[in-house]
Scaffold this motif. Structure first.
Motif, mmCIF file in Angstrom:
data_model
loop_
_atom_site.group_PDB
_atom_site.id
_atom_site.type_symbol
_atom_site.label_atom_id
_atom_site.label_comp_id
_atom_site.label_asym_id
_atom_site.label_seq_id
_atom_site.Cartn_x
_atom_site.Cartn_y
_atom_site.Cartn_z
ATOM 1 N N LEU A 1 38.579 43.135 51.956
ATOM 2 C CA LEU A 1 37.827 42.314 50.764
ATOM 3 C C LEU A 1 37.626 40.937 51.292
ATOM 4 O O LEU A 1 36.578 40.449 50.881
ATOM 5 C CB LEU A 1 38.945 42.120 49.536
ATOM 6 N N GLY A 2 38.194 40.371 52.213
ATOM 7 C CA GLY A 2 37.912 39.214 52.626
ATOM 8 C C GLY A 2 36.301 39.041 53.201
ATOM 9 O O GLY A 2 35.340 38.496 53.079
ATOM 10 N N ALA A 3 36.312 40.130 54.335
ATOM 11 C CA ALA A 3 34.940 40.475 55.049
ATOM 12 C C ALA A 3 33.879 40.800 54.173
ATOM 13 O O ALA A 3 32.950 40.334 53.979
ATOM 14 C CB ALA A 3 35.389 41.484 55.857
ATOM 15 N N LEU A 4 34.194 41.583 53.167
ATOM 16 C CA LEU A 4 33.395 42.095 51.961
ATOM 17 C C LEU A 4 32.753 40.836 51.379
ATOM 18 O O LEU A 4 31.693 40.585 51.214
ATOM 19 C CB LEU A 4 33.675 43.094 51.021
ATOM 20 N N ASN A 5 33.521 40.040 50.697
ATOM 21 C CA ASN A 5 33.134 38.795 49.980
ATOM 22 C C ASN A 5 32.737 37.830 50.670
ATOM 23 O O ASN A 5 31.522 37.220 50.319
ATOM 24 C CB ASN A 5 34.380 38.342 49.113
ATOM 25 N N ALA A 6 33.052 37.947 51.906
ATOM 26 C CA ALA A 6 32.072 36.743 52.792
ATOM 27 C C ALA A 6 30.838 37.458 53.108
ATOM 28 O O ALA A 6 29.918 36.275 53.098
ATOM 29 C CB ALA A 6 32.943 36.557 54.290
ATOM 30 N N ALA A 7 30.616 38.519 53.199
ATOM 31 C CA ALA A 7 29.412 38.999 53.730
ATOM 32 C C ALA A 7 28.435 38.871 52.196
ATOM 33 O O ALA A 7 27.286 38.508 52.357
ATOM 34 C CB ALA A 7 29.306 40.560 53.978
ATOM 35 N N VAL A 8 28.904 39.261 51.051
ATOM 36 C CA VAL A 8 28.261 38.923 50.064
ATOM 37 C C VAL A 8 27.732 37.125 49.720
ATOM 38 O O VAL A 8 26.643 37.105 49.589
ATOM 39 C CB VAL A 8 29.095 39.301 48.704
ATOM 40 N N GLY B 1 21.200 29.169 45.632
ATOM 41 C CA GLY B 1 22.105 29.194 46.993
ATOM 42 C C GLY B 1 23.556 28.541 46.992
ATOM 43 O O GLY B 1 23.875 28.249 47.905
ATOM 44 N N THR B 2 24.147 28.785 45.919
ATOM 45 C CA THR B 2 25.594 28.284 45.776
ATOM 46 C C THR B 2 26.632 29.283 45.546
ATOM 47 O O THR B 2 26.028 30.320 45.282
ATOM 48 C CB THR B 2 25.727 27.147 44.539
ATOM 49 N N VAL B 3 27.599 28.913 45.917
ATOM 50 C CA VAL B 3 28.846 29.930 45.568
ATOM 51 C C VAL B 3 29.667 28.918 44.579
ATOM 52 O O VAL B 3 30.077 28.134 44.862
ATOM 53 C CB VAL B 3 29.808 30.161 46.748
ATOM 54 N N GLN B 4 29.781 29.614 43.370
ATOM 55 C CA GLN B 4 30.574 29.019 42.241
ATOM 56 C C GLN B 4 31.809 29.511 41.995
ATOM 57 O O GLN B 4 31.957 30.664 41.738
ATOM 58 C CB GLN B 4 29.622 29.114 40.992
ATOM 59 N N ASP B 5 32.853 28.650 42.317
ATOM 60 C CA ASP B 5 34.284 29.100 42.479
ATOM 61 C C ASP B 5 34.668 28.971 40.979
ATOM 62 O O ASP B 5 34.987 27.871 40.485
ATOM 63 C CB ASP B 5 35.150 28.275 43.467
ATOM 64 N N ILE B 6 35.137 30.174 40.248
ATOM 65 C CA ILE B 6 35.744 30.019 38.933
ATOM 66 C C ILE B 6 36.767 30.676 39.123
ATOM 67 O O ILE B 6 37.103 31.980 38.813
ATOM 68 C CB ILE B 6 34.604 30.731 37.953
ATOM 69 N N ASP B 7 37.746 29.967 39.558
ATOM 70 C CA ASP B 7 38.860 30.362 39.986
ATOM 71 C C ASP B 7 40.327 29.671 39.524
ATOM 72 O O ASP B 7 41.466 29.689 40.291
ATOM 73 C CB ASP B 7 38.924 30.561 41.479
ATOM 74 N N GLY B 8 40.175 28.819 38.723
ATOM 75 C CA GLY B 8 41.503 28.082 38.196
ATOM 76 C C GLY B 8 42.089 27.115 39.447
ATOM 77 O O GLY B 8 43.225 26.701 39.207
ATOM 78 N N GLY B 9 41.291 26.964 40.123
ATOM 79 C CA GLY B 9 41.927 25.942 41.229
ATOM 80 C C GLY B 9 42.213 26.566 42.528
ATOM 81 O O GLY B 9 43.202 26.022 43.034
ATOM 82 N N ALA B 10 41.938 28.046 42.554
ATOM 83 C CA ALA B 10 42.895 28.807 43.559
ATOM 84 C C ALA B 10 42.631 28.113 45.123
ATOM 85 O O ALA B 10 43.417 28.395 45.932
ATOM 86 C CB ALA B 10 42.209 30.271 43.370
ATOM 87 N N LEU B 11 41.372 27.419 45.339
ATOM 88 C CA LEU B 11 41.101 27.137 46.542
ATOM 89 C C LEU B 11 41.962 25.955 46.969
ATOM 90 O O LEU B 11 41.710 25.482 48.196
ATOM 91 C CB LEU B 11 39.721 26.965 46.671
ATOM 92 N N LEU B 12 42.595 25.319 46.043
ATOM 93 C CA LEU B 12 43.409 24.015 46.230
ATOM 94 C C LEU B 12 44.652 24.199 47.199
ATOM 95 O O LEU B 12 45.184 23.252 47.707
ATOM 96 C CB LEU B 12 43.655 23.251 45.045
ATOM 97 N N GLY B 13 44.791 25.436 47.135
ATOM 98 C CA GLY B 13 46.192 25.933 48.121
ATOM 99 C C GLY B 13 47.545 25.699 47.091
ATOM 100 O O GLY B 13 47.315 25.176 46.373
ATOM 101 N N GLY C 1 34.542 36.570 45.686
ATOM 102 C CA GLY C 1 35.889 36.651 45.251
ATOM 103 C C GLY C 1 36.613 35.712 46.258
ATOM 104 O O GLY C 1 35.981 35.559 47.221
ATOM 105 N N ALA C 2 37.861 35.135 45.812
ATOM 106 C CA ALA C 2 38.436 34.033 46.543
ATOM 107 C C ALA C 2 38.543 34.311 47.901
ATOM 108 O O ALA C 2 38.927 33.437 48.964
ATOM 109 C CB ALA C 2 39.487 33.548 45.678
ATOM 110 N N ALA C 3 38.969 35.742 48.331
ATOM 111 C CA ALA C 3 39.397 36.339 49.674
ATOM 112 C C ALA C 3 38.456 35.870 50.866
ATOM 113 O O ALA C 3 38.610 35.907 51.689
ATOM 114 C CB ALA C 3 39.720 37.589 49.799
ATOM 115 N N SER C 4 37.106 35.204 50.317
ATOM 116 C CA SER C 4 36.324 35.244 51.231
ATOM 117 C C SER C 4 36.607 33.894 52.110
ATOM 118 O O SER C 4 35.988 33.758 53.187
ATOM 119 C CB SER C 4 34.804 34.841 50.620
ATOM 120 N N ARG C 5 37.220 32.916 51.506
ATOM 121 C CA ARG C 5 37.587 31.733 51.942
ATOM 122 C C ARG C 5 39.032 31.358 51.965
ATOM 123 O O ARG C 5 39.659 30.431 52.459
ATOM 124 C CB ARG C 5 36.739 30.600 51.546
#
Ligand code: NAP
Length: 238
Positions: free
Chosen positions: A145-152, A226-238, A132-136
């Motif tokens: 949840l940030g810690a959990l998702n980064a661990a996954v 080995g990828t993380v696929q962000d399917i998030d509508g552009g959430a990581l763009l800030g 989930g996006a809270a990893s990054r």
């Protein structure tokens, strides 16, 4: 003939939300589906789907589930603990018992399940984990949840090397409308969806079918691991 004809797809979390959409689309693509659920009697599976009992919090349940599986082509794990929403608090207010339970299901239960399923996995198969996006992305009240998702995500990268040629990818959804938010007061939930939709480049929150489409791609594309696929509508763009 669908893209998953002849494939056995196991979806843990397939009784709800994104997992249910993935199971349905994988079935449409010709896959034979097994769903793991704590309460298999709760719903009647359509033709081509089998529901088996599984509680990711119970080691014996995981062992029993894995024992009953035919050779697995794709293992998809979307399950997360019921206490997930309760961890969305500032760090000093988080009940660590809640946080332990979300790690116990989504991280430790997942790793235990993968280990138990490995003997049944075909070498051309794949595993899809969910973060989930809270990893990054920093989001208020998402320390746990940030810690959990980064661990996954970290586990997914390591597993992609360790389990090769089995492919391992992590799908990181943005905010998606699923039963995960049913416990929220309706007005708060709709306000959250509306605010997120307004903030995203795509102007809407995610739908389960957005995620199912990406999951089918990860199952079928033999050049992705080995990828993380962000399917998030552009959430990581800030
Ligand atoms: N929805 C979002 O906005 C969002 C955003 C970012 C990341 N995510 C992540 O995406 C994934 C899918 O989320 P979702 O919203 O689609 O989920 P959901 O609709 O809330 O469904 C949760 C699933 O987890 C299963 N589950 C819960 N506890 C379990 C246990 N102990 N053992 C086995 N299964 C268990 C439930 O199955 P049974 O009740 O049948 O056992 C259910 O199928 C999750 O990992 C979530 O953290 C979601």
């Amino acid at each position: 003939m669908g893209r998953l004809s002849g494939s056995h797809v196991v979806v843990v979390g397939g009784s709800s939300g994104m997992g249910a959409a993935i199971a349905t689309l994988a079935r449409t693509e010709g896959g034979r589906i097994t769903i793991g659920s704590r309460n298999p009697g709760r719903f009647s599976a359509p033709e081509g789907m089998t529901v088996l009992p599984l509680d990711l919090g119970l080691p014996q349940s995981i062992a029993d589930f894995a024992e009953r599986l035919d050779p697995i082509d794709h293992l998809v794990i979307t399950a997360h603990a019921a206490a997930t929403l309760q961890t969305l608090k500032p760090v000093q207010a988080i009940d660590l018992a809640d946080l332990e339970s979300v790690f116990r299901i989504k991280l430790f239960g997942t790793l235990r399940l993968i280990g138990a399923c490995l003997p049944a996995m075909t070498r051309h198969g794949s595993i899809i984990l969910f973060s989930g996006a809270a990893s990054r992305r920093t989001i208020p009240n998402h320390v746990g949840l940030g810690a959990l998702n980064a661990a996954v995500e970290g586990a997914g990268r390591q597993l992609a090397r360790e389990l090769a040629p089995i492919r391992v990818n992590v799908l990181s959804p943005g905010l998606v409308r699923t039963p995960a938010y049913d416990a929220m007061p309706a007005a708060d939930r709709e306000a959250m969806f509306a605010a997120r939709a307004a903030a995203l480049p795509v102007g809407r929150v995610g739908m389960v079918d957005d995620i199912a489409l990406a999951a089918i791609h990860l199952m079928c594309n033999g050049y992705v691991t080995g990828t993380v696929q962000d399917i998030d509508g552009g959430a990581l763009l800030g």
